[in-house]
Design a protein around this motif. Structure first.
Motif: not given
Length: 280
Positions: A6-7, A11-12, A17-18, A112-113
């Motif tokens: 992710g760019g 946001s987190y 979700i993506s 995501p982190r």
């Protein structure tokens, strides 16, 4: 789970979700492995052979063994059976599936982190947890349908150890003996874990057999019920393994059609990923 760098501006919640969407898309995409037809034929052959052998065993048990075996078991409510009552819950569908679901949620929240190699390693972990979850869930759902349709009475329902006590389409707990749900879960879980980690095969088989025996000792099922559960759990997990392999997820297909696990992240890598995930 699938990579999706992710760019920095995302946001987190958006990235979470993506990533979940990408994971589901990979899971339901069209199969792409060039050897999937060979693997499919091999899986079908194994399924037919296993079904034929165990179906014969189920019929023999039902006619010759089920009623006799019930008479050998201790009476229901025997105080000394409390360890068996505790152990048998390790094959309960709700406990196993919720534990695996919690692991998937944990992976999704941490993903995501992470970035780079750490994210790729976590994706590999998540894909394998997905596989085990679905390998158990699929036969469990099929088993619940079969229980209601077949409607076989549990031992002593109706007052006698009658292995031919049926109330088809009853959808009643007392008439949900065939197949054994605990045996279905135990053998599906044993196959799934062993498929990913072959060195654990002996331990997982011992676990599955012990769960099946506990259902007999507690007079929850007939012997033919647990064999039917073992058959359903194994076939269901085999089908899910083929589904993943055909989409190049967690498994590879050899030229002869045999399916083998892809190399997973090492334990050192897992620990580094965990440190990266919780780092501020």
């Amino acid at each position: 789970m699938t990579p999706g760098e992710g760019g920095g501006a995302r946001s987190y919640p958006v990235e979470l979700i993506s990533l979940i969407g990408q994971s589901l898309a990979r899971l339901v995409r069209a199969p792409s492995h060039s050897r999937r037809a060979v693997a499919s034929r091999r899986w079908a052959l194994h399924m037919l052979l296993l079904s034929a052998v165990l179906a014969t065993a189920i019929a023999i048990l039902m006619v010759a063994i089920d009623a006799f075996e019930i008479g050998l078991m201790p009476k229901r409510g025997t105080p000394s059976l409390w360890p068996v009552k505790i152990f048998t819950d390790f094959g309960k569908a709700a406990y196993v599936l919720w534990t695996l679901a919690a692991l998937m949620i944990m992976v999704a929240l941490l993903l995501p982190r992470l970035r780079g190699v750490s994210r790729a390693a976590m994706i590999g972990i998540g894909t394998r947890v997905q596989f085990v979850f679905l390998a158990v869930l699929a036969p469990v759902i099929a088993g619940e349908v079969l229980k209601g349709v077949i409607g076989r009475g549990r031992p002593f329902v109706g007052g006698a150890a009658n292995p031919f006590n049926f109330a088809t389409f009853s959808w009643d707990e007392a008439y949900s003996s065939l197949p054994s749900g605990h045996a279905t879960v135990a053998f599906a879980l044993a196959f799934a874990v062993s498929a990913l980690f072959p060195r654990l095969r002996t331990f997982m088989l011992a676990y599955a057999i012990a769960i099946a025996v506990s259902r007999l000792v507690l007079l929850a099922h007939h012997p033919s019920d647990v064999v039917a559960g073992a058959l359903l759990g194994t076939i269901g997990a085999l089908a899910v393994r083929y589904w993943f392999a055909a989409r190049r997820l967690a498994f590879a297909i050899r030229p002869d059609g045999a399916i083998e696990p892809l190399p997973g992240p090492s334990w050192d890598r897992v620990k580094r990923v965990a440190r990266d995930a919780v780092a501020p």
